[in-house]
Design an enzyme around this catalytic site. Structure first.
Site, PDB file in Angstrom:
ATOM      1  N   HIS A 289      14.749   1.349 -10.131  1.00  0.00           N
ATOM      2  CA  HIS A 289      15.606   0.209  -9.801  1.00  0.00           C
ATOM      3  C   HIS A 289      16.917   0.266 -10.562  1.00  0.00           C
ATOM      4  O   HIS A 289      17.944  -0.212 -10.088  1.00  0.00           O
ATOM      5  CB  HIS A 289      14.855  -1.110 -10.010  1.00  0.00           C
ATOM      6  CG  HIS A 289      13.861  -1.342  -8.933  1.00  0.00           C
ATOM      7  ND1 HIS A 289      12.535  -1.080  -9.094  1.00  0.00           N
ATOM      8  CD2 HIS A 289      14.027  -1.742  -7.646  1.00  0.00           C
ATOM      9  CE1 HIS A 289      11.903  -1.328  -7.957  1.00  0.00           C
ATOM     10  NE2 HIS A 289      12.781  -1.733  -7.074  1.00  0.00           N
TER      11      HIS A 289
ATOM     12  N   ARG B 213      17.451  -7.992  -2.191  1.00  0.00           N
ATOM     13  CA  ARG B 213      16.475  -7.931  -3.287  1.00  0.00           C
ATOM     14  C   ARG B 213      16.670  -9.168  -4.158  1.00  0.00           C
ATOM     15  O   ARG B 213      17.349  -9.131  -5.183  1.00  0.00           O
ATOM     16  CB  ARG B 213      16.702  -6.665  -4.120  1.00  0.00           C
ATOM     17  CG  ARG B 213      16.360  -5.365  -3.412  1.00  0.00           C
ATOM     18  CD  ARG B 213      16.563  -4.181  -4.351  1.00  0.00           C
ATOM     19  NE  ARG B 213      15.936  -2.970  -3.894  1.00  0.00           N
ATOM     20  CZ  ARG B 213      16.570  -1.978  -3.249  1.00  0.00           C
ATOM     21  NH1 ARG B 213      17.856  -2.078  -2.992  1.00  0.00           N
ATOM     22  NH2 ARG B 213      15.918  -0.896  -2.883  1.00  0.00           N
TER      23      ARG B 213
ATOM     24  N   ARG C  21      14.143 -10.723   0.912  1.00  0.00           N
ATOM     25  CA  ARG C  21      12.842 -10.317   0.384  1.00  0.00           C
ATOM     26  C   ARG C  21      12.451 -11.262  -0.743  1.00  0.00           C
ATOM     27  O   ARG C  21      13.271 -11.554  -1.620  1.00  0.00           O
ATOM     28  CB  ARG C  21      12.906  -8.886  -0.128  1.00  0.00           C
ATOM     29  CG  ARG C  21      11.561  -8.437  -0.679  1.00  0.00           C
ATOM     30  CD  ARG C  21      11.567  -7.000  -1.094  1.00  0.00           C
ATOM     31  NE  ARG C  21      12.297  -6.794  -2.333  1.00  0.00           N
ATOM     32  CZ  ARG C  21      12.474  -5.606  -2.888  1.00  0.00           C
ATOM     33  NH1 ARG C  21      12.001  -4.537  -2.296  1.00  0.00           N
ATOM     34  NH2 ARG C  21      13.146  -5.484  -4.012  1.00  0.00           N
TER      35      ARG C  21
ATOM     36  N   GLU D 199       4.967  -0.179   1.998  1.00  0.00           N
ATOM     37  CA  GLU D 199       5.316   0.685   0.863  1.00  0.00           C
ATOM     38  C   GLU D 199       4.083   1.219   0.139  1.00  0.00           C
ATOM     39  O   GLU D 199       4.185   1.820  -0.917  1.00  0.00           O
ATOM     40  CB  GLU D 199       6.268   0.005  -0.124  1.00  0.00           C
ATOM     41  CG  GLU D 199       6.325  -1.478  -0.127  1.00  0.00           C
ATOM     42  CD  GLU D 199       7.463  -2.052  -0.955  1.00  0.00           C
ATOM     43  OE1 GLU D 199       8.401  -1.346  -1.339  1.00  0.00           O
ATOM     44  OE2 GLU D 199       7.398  -3.261  -1.236  1.00  0.00           O
TER      45      GLU D 199
ATOM     46  N   ASN E 132      10.945   4.190  -1.071  1.00  0.00           N
ATOM     47  CA  ASN E 132      10.950   4.463  -2.523  1.00  0.00           C
ATOM     48  C   ASN E 132       9.551   4.278  -3.098  1.00  0.00           C
ATOM     49  O   ASN E 132       9.044   5.114  -3.837  1.00  0.00           O
ATOM     50  CB  ASN E 132      11.906   3.504  -3.252  1.00  0.00           C
ATOM     51  CG  ASN E 132      13.281   3.510  -2.638  1.00  0.00           C
ATOM     52  OD1 ASN E 132      13.652   4.484  -2.002  1.00  0.00           O
ATOM     53  ND2 ASN E 132      14.031   2.438  -2.810  1.00  0.00           N
ATOM     54  N   ASP E 133       8.946   3.162  -2.735  1.00  0.00           N
ATOM     55  CA  ASP E 133       7.595   2.928  -3.232  1.00  0.00           C
ATOM     56  C   ASP E 133       6.557   3.696  -2.438  1.00  0.00           C
ATOM     57  O   ASP E 133       5.558   4.143  -3.004  1.00  0.00           O
ATOM     58  CB  ASP E 133       7.272   1.422  -3.209  1.00  0.00           C
ATOM     59  CG  ASP E 133       7.836   0.743  -4.427  1.00  0.00           C
ATOM     60  OD1 ASP E 133       7.641   1.265  -5.537  1.00  0.00           O
ATOM     61  OD2 ASP E 133       8.511  -0.293  -4.289  1.00  0.00           O
TER      62      ASP E 133
ATOM     63  N   ARG F  80       8.332   6.452  -9.938  1.00  0.00           N
ATOM     64  CA  ARG F  80       9.708   6.670  -9.478  1.00  0.00           C
ATOM     65  C   ARG F  80      10.731   6.522 -10.591  1.00  0.00           C
ATOM     66  O   ARG F  80      11.873   6.948 -10.452  1.00  0.00           O
ATOM     67  CB  ARG F  80      10.027   5.712  -8.326  1.00  0.00           C
ATOM     68  CG  ARG F  80       9.916   4.263  -8.697  1.00  0.00           C
ATOM     69  CD  ARG F  80       9.923   3.360  -7.473  1.00  0.00           C
ATOM     70  NE  ARG F  80      11.242   2.873  -7.151  1.00  0.00           N
ATOM     71  CZ  ARG F  80      11.470   1.833  -6.357  1.00  0.00           C
ATOM     72  NH1 ARG F  80      10.460   1.210  -5.766  1.00  0.00           N
ATOM     73  NH2 ARG F  80      12.699   1.438  -6.113  1.00  0.00           N
TER      74      ARG F  80
ATOM     75  N   CYS G 116      14.128   0.691   4.781  1.00  0.00           N
ATOM     76  CA  CYS G 116      15.118   0.143   3.844  1.00  0.00           C
ATOM     77  C   CYS G 116      15.075   0.844   2.485  1.00  0.00           C
ATOM     78  O   CYS G 116      15.770   0.451   1.563  1.00  0.00           O
ATOM     79  CB  CYS G 116      14.949  -1.365   3.682  1.00  0.00           C
ATOM     80  SG  CYS G 116      13.373  -1.819   2.951  1.00  0.00           S
TER      81      CYS G 116
HETATM   82  C1  PEP Z   1      11.423   0.578  -1.486  1.00  0.00           C
HETATM   83  O1  PEP Z   1      10.423   0.571  -2.212  1.00  0.00           O
HETATM   84  O2  PEP Z   1      11.746   1.547  -0.778  1.00  0.00           O
HETATM   85  C2  PEP Z   1      12.305  -0.594  -1.424  1.00  0.00           C
HETATM   86  C3  PEP Z   1      13.281  -0.676  -0.548  1.00  0.00           C
HETATM   87  O3  PEP Z   1      12.121  -1.579  -2.337  1.00  0.00           O
HETATM   88  P1  PEP Z   1      12.536  -1.417  -3.880  1.00  0.00           P
HETATM   89  O4  PEP Z   1      13.364  -0.162  -4.013  1.00  0.00           O
HETATM   90  O5  PEP Z   1      13.298  -2.624  -4.249  1.00  0.00           O
HETATM   91  O6  PEP Z   1      11.215  -1.304  -4.564  1.00  0.00           O
HETATM   92 MG    MG Z   2       9.752  -1.292  -3.050  1.00  0.00          MG
END
Ligand code: PEP
Ligand code: MG
Length: 577
Positions: free
Chosen positions: A194, A301, A337, A438, A461-462, A472, A509
């Site tokens: 993040h 977010r 979100r 995710e 990402n998750d 990550r 996303c």
């Molecule tokens: C993700 O996990 O891809 C996502 C968009 O949410 P974040 O990056 O805020 O965890």
């Molecule tokens: Mg996420």
């Protein structure tokens, strides 16, 4: 002496500027000697700082009893109060100042070291975990002593300043939004942490995982940060400097050219209409989203709104923020979100609420945390619903893994709606509720999601983190974080195909949506809705305009059946040729 450091570029572009070392970590406070006659004043400085933090805690306590904060918050504040007023913390450092003639920050961190050691030797796991509380209390006092939050330089810092830090939390980086830095570097961090995501939203080049930048770079040294090539050049010679100035102008020219695409509809060569939405962290980010032609906000977010301050936001405060975004998008969809707190996103005060989790990314994060704090969740849902009459608002729930969570969440939404109706307050009765995909379990059981939810959004990402069991945010395993892993591709493709079959809209996303090398891959999987950081919107649009979705589909169908990474890489190259 000129030398080069390598890291992971998390935000492209080139910056040339002078280094400013950030002393955020508790361990990085300066150590200096003071004259014997300065001892009383130094002790007084520490006394004042302790008093100020005491007042801060009292203020928080007061706000808590009148606001919507969970009850445990009070207990947590009491613990902090006790630590702060205990003589081992409040008196011992004063003796160190007197005996060693050192500055107050140093005396305090020395004492912290002693206390941490004592806590670590405690057998009882609960008491051992209180170590984190002691660290937090000391950090609060240090912030007051340093006269600035987190050691972040003042907002008037020069535009050509490059921040160099060992590590930064997402909350630290969000504070940089008010500053004009040219770039930043950290020793730690992963590409989709993040911290990196917020760094990207600052729109300046950033390189993380340099390992040694903070130790090797000196204050005020000349640096070139090349985010696209993952390098930092320290003390460049004249020829290199000239070359980089040239590259910088070329990039700027490229950016200007892309701007012409702002209002061009995003359509593939074979006529497939594509929605390009923006990911934002704060209402201020809307401007950049609109400048870059976003046709909606695909991911707000919301937790970043309040991450860098103590206490929980009230319903009205949240409502104002959500309303600003809803109204600002002029009828385009705005997907808010609900709080994704936990893991690497700690909220001052809130992390003390729960025990120190043994594995925070698998712990009480996102919707799990919200469901465990129903008052906080209801407050947020009410605020979002109230904002829904000012635009096209959608609610997005992060990190859903099971039907039980979806059902509980929908009950909470129904409750929030009912409470607003009871009070005669207006909202859009048809607000859509969607879920983030995710977790691999959510993909494999996607039917339960499409049956219950209005839309889905894949958080790659998750999804990558949880599929490959790779943190990550941890650069030690960043080489294993692979969006092109066959398992990841299969999951994404399956999720998109299943949602399409069920006629439930689906978006991506995560960071993959804003990465040019994956645009055709996702188009080939049938994706028509991409949400990304605003800075990437126009280059992705350019790629969409030059792509043929149906021919991409043929190649991607082949890729879905392949488990050999090298073959996948060469097929991706063919796709992007
Ligand atoms: C993700 O996990 O891809 C996502 C968009 O949410 P974040 O990056 O805020 O965890
Ligand atoms: Mg996420």
């Amino acid at each position: 002496m000129s030398f080069v450091l390598h890291g992971i570029g998390v935000s492209g572009g080139i910056a040339i500027g002078r280094a400013q070392l950030v002393s955020h970590a508790t361990l990085e406070v300066a150590h200096y000697s003071i004259a014997p006659e300065q001892v009383p004043a130094e002790v007084e400085r520490l006394t004042q700082a302790l008093r100020e933090v005491q007042k801060e805690l009292e203020g928080l306590h007061g706000a808590m009893t009148s606001g919507d904060a969970p009850a445990e918050f009070g207990a947590f504040l009491d613990v902090h109060w006790m630590i702060l007023t205990d003589p081992t913390l409040s008196e011992a450092p004063k003796r160190t100042i007197a005996e060693q003639h050192c500055n107050a920050e140093w005396a305090l961190t020395q004492q912290l070291g002693v206390l941490v050691e004592q806590f670590e030797s405690i057998e009882d796991p609960y008491l051992r975990e209180r170590k984190a509380d002691v660290v937090q209390v000391v950090e609060r006092v240090l912030k007051v002593l340093l006269g600035k939050r987190g050691g972040v330089p003042p907002p008037d810092a020069e535009e050509h300043t490059i921040l160099v830090a060992h590590d930064l939390s997402p909350a630290d980086v969000i504070q940089f939004k008010n500053h004009h830095f040219a770039a930043f570097l950290t020793d730690l961090g992963g590409v989709t942490s993040h911290t990196a995501i917020v760094a990207r939203s600052l729109n300046v080049p950033a390189v993380v995982a340099t390992h040694t930048a903070r130790a090797l770079i000196r204050e005020n040294e000349l640096l070139i940060v090349d985010g696209g090539r993952n390098v930092v050049i320290v003390n460049p010679d004249r020829a290199v400097l000239r070359e980089y100035h040239l590259k910088q102008s070329e990039l700027e020219l490229e950016r200007q050219k892309l701007k012409r695409l702002r209002t061009t509809p995003a359509k593939t060569l074979d006529g497939q209409q594509v929605e390009l939405h923006a990911n934002i962290e704060l209402p201020e980010d809307l401007e950049q989203a609109l400048e870059n032609g976003a046709t909606g906000v695909g991911l707000f977010r919301s937790e970043f709104l309040f991450l860098d301050r103590a206490g929980l936001p009230s319903e009205d405060e949240q409502f104002e923020a959500y309303r600003a975004v809803a109204a600002g998008m002029n009828g385009h969809p705005v997907t808010i979100r609900t709080f994704d707190l936990g893991a690497d996103k700690h909220k001052e005060g809130l992390d003390g609420l729960t025990r120190v989790a043994p594995n925070p990314a698998l712990g009480l994060r996102a919707v799990r945390f919200s469901l465990a704090e129903p008052r906080m969740f209801l407050t947020q849902l009410r605020a979002i619903l109230r904002a829904s009459q000012y635009g096209k608002v959608k609610i997005l729930i992060p990190m859903l893994s099971s039907v039980g969570e979806i059902d509980q969440t929908l009950i909470m939404v129904a409750q929030a709606k009912q409470s607003l109706r009871d009070q005669g307050m207006e909202f859009d009765q048809g607000v859509e509720v969607g879920g983030m995909i995710e977790i691999p379990a959510a993909v494999l059981a996607i039917g339960a999601f499409t049956d219950r939810l209005d839309f889905l959004s894949i958080g790659t990402n998750d999804l990558i983190q949880y599929t490959l069991a790779v943190d990550r945010a941890d650069d030690a395993v960043s080489q294993l974080y692979d969006p092109l892993h066959p398992a990841v591709l299969k999951l994404i493709a399956f999720a998109i195909a299943s949602a399409k079959k069920a006629e439930v809209p689906i978006a991506v996303c995560g960071e993959m949506a804003g990465d040019l090398q994956f645009t055709r891959l996702l188009l080939g999987m049938g994706l028509t809705n991409f949400s990304m950081h605003p800075a990437h919107l126009l280059s992705i649009k350019q790629r969409v305009l030059a792509s043929d979705a149906s021919s991409a589909r043929k190649l991607v169908d082949k890729m879905r059946r392949i488990d050999e990474p090298t073959k996948l890489v060469s097929l991706l190259e063919r796709l992007n040729a």
